[in-house]
Design a protein around this motif. Structure first.
Motif: not given
Ligand SMILES: C[C@@H]1N[C@@H](C#Cc2ccccc2)[C@H](O)[C@@H]1O
Length: 441
Positions: A188-194, A220-230
């Motif tokens: 159920t995770v909705k996002g990853f905050w790197f 996890r289709p739909g999961v939201v990833v922050n710009s800070r990973l990239r």
């Protein structure tokens, strides 16, 4: 334009349901919890004023000594349901938890690292318990993951030799395995905050950051990833070398907000994360070692962020025993009391196009009820709120959100210049005026 292999994967805002939900949430709770909560900013009788989660480096503590804190990790008073209930009452719609901070200690029983909660006196899966408790309260859960890892022997700050390169590729595989584990084990995770992606080693491996984003979105289709990973092909972070944002939302606003008139942020999704003390993410024993923001200051930050189409992620640093400190409980309650009445100005709220920013407060446009809200923080001595209306739009009715029977007199004093006359009453807290607008043509 540079040809990039690892740059932005799309332009503009994601408009799928998962991203729309992320955007509509607006208000989130950040939680920083780890071994750093045990010393709480103090070491061998000395108090360190720096961020408590950085005590290992500020007090020059060896890996062996720091890692042995895991034998003392036993939050016997930890009650995830109580945390989730407090969060619900505060009015947050999402929560972001540190699964692993820079210290490298995993709050879930990871197969890929012994340095985790299963090998402590506490033993139990903290991430799993929090996901269950928060989801039961209808609160989405995102995972914070620090790529920087002070514990792992293969972490490198830079790649300066063949050995560095071989070790760091082992590290990147380790981190990928942990991230896959998190995405698979907690569906159920909705996002990853790197976080922890500022070092040269990551900038030189932009390919990995895109690989991770793609892997998580595949699991996890739909999961939201922050710009800070990239990082892109040339080590450019958050925005690629062509100036296009990478990831799904801009996450550079840490302990700071864009200025209220900095409207360039409205063209993308973004989030500001904020501490209540000046700069403490983890628990510090001395709450008042620095200035701590009042609830009304925090509510104003939430309003300002919403007015510019961003999300506001407010941080809590739980104690080593598993309790949320009373100062944070009290702030959560005050904010919650305000949100119970005024949440229509926040949830589904966003930038009110064409409505000039005024010095008395902020406009938000609710994309669901289509209403315009004025959140007032600075009442003019005159008792008159000055408003400039956009071309072709008039204000039909205005009333206090907390008492919609309260009529607020409206007077057009010149073309596109409106006076709103506040009711003769005291306003002990920031308040919201709901404005019914109509198109003139
Ligand atoms: C979201 C926040 N990012 C982390 C950091 C940092 C940092 C790193 C280097 C210089 C200044 C600040 C903090 O520990 C917290 O997790």
């Amino acid at each position: 334009k540079k040809q990039l292999k690892y740059g932005a994967q799309y332009k503009g805002k994601r408009e799928d349901a998962a991203m729309q939900k992320w955007r509509s949430n607006r208000f989130g709770q950040f939680i920083h919890w780890g071994l750093y909560a045990i010393p709480g900013g103090e070491w061998k009788g000395k108090t360190y004023p720096y961020a408590a989660e950085f005590l290992k480096s500020s007090a020059h503590i060896s890996n062996a000594t720091w890692d042995s804190l895991s034998y003392k990790f036993n939050p016997v008073k930890f009650d995830p349901k109580a945390w989730a209930k407090m969060a619900k009452n505060m009015g947050v719609k999402y929560m972001t938890i540190t699964t692993k901070h820079h210290e490298g200690f995993s709050l879930w029983p990871s197969k890929y690292s012994e340095f985790n909660v299963a090998n402590t006196p506490y033993k139990k899966d903290i991430i799993g318990a929090l996901v269950k408790a928060y989801n039961s309260e209808g609160i989405d859960v995102n995972f914070y993951y620090s790529v920087l890892d002070w514990h792992h022997p293969d972490w490198r700050y830079d790649i300066q030799s063949k050995e560095d390169s071989i070790a760091f590729s082992r590290y990147l595989n380790f981190a990928q395995n942990q991230l896959r584990e998190l995405a698979e084990n907690y569906p159920t995770v909705k996002g990853f905050w790197f976080d922890g992606t500022w070092d040269k080693s990551i900038k030189k491996n932009g390919w990995w950051t895109l690989k991770i984003e793609k892997m998580l979105k595949e699991i996890r289709p739909g999961v939201v990833v922050n710009s800070r990973l990239r990082a892109d092909d040339f080590g450019s972070r958050h925005f690629d070398s062509n100036g296009d944002m990478m990831g799904d939302y801009e996450s550079g606003y840490e302990r700071r907000l864009p200025s209220p008139t900095d409207t360039q942020v409205i063209h993308r999704d973004w989030e500001a994360c904020m501490t209540i003390p000046e700069n403490q993410w983890g628990y510090h024993k001395k709450w008042d070692i620095s200035y701590t923001k009042t609830p009304f200051e925090l509510i104003e930050m939430l309003a300002q962020t919403t007015s510019l189409g961003g999300n506001f992620l407010l941080n809590f640093g739980p104690q080593a025993d598993g309790m949320i400190r009373t100062e944070e409980q009290q702030i959560a309650e005050t904010i919650g009391n305000w949100m119970k009445i005024n949440h229509p100005a926040i949830y589904n709220g966003g930038y009110a196009k064409g409505w000039q920013r005024q010095d008395w407060g902020y406009f938000t446009q609710n994309e669901k009820d289509k209403k315009l809200y004025a959140i007032v923080f600075n009442i003019p001595i005159s008792g008159i709120l000055k408003i400039q209306t956009p071309e072709g739009v008039s204000i039909g009715k205005a009333s206090l959100l907390e008492n919609t029977n309260s009529k607020i007199t409206i007077k057009e004093i010149a073309k596109r210049q409106i006076n709103l006359y506040l009711p003769k009453q005291s306003f002990p807290a920031p308040f919201v005026i709901v404005l019914d607008t109509a198109n003139e043509n």
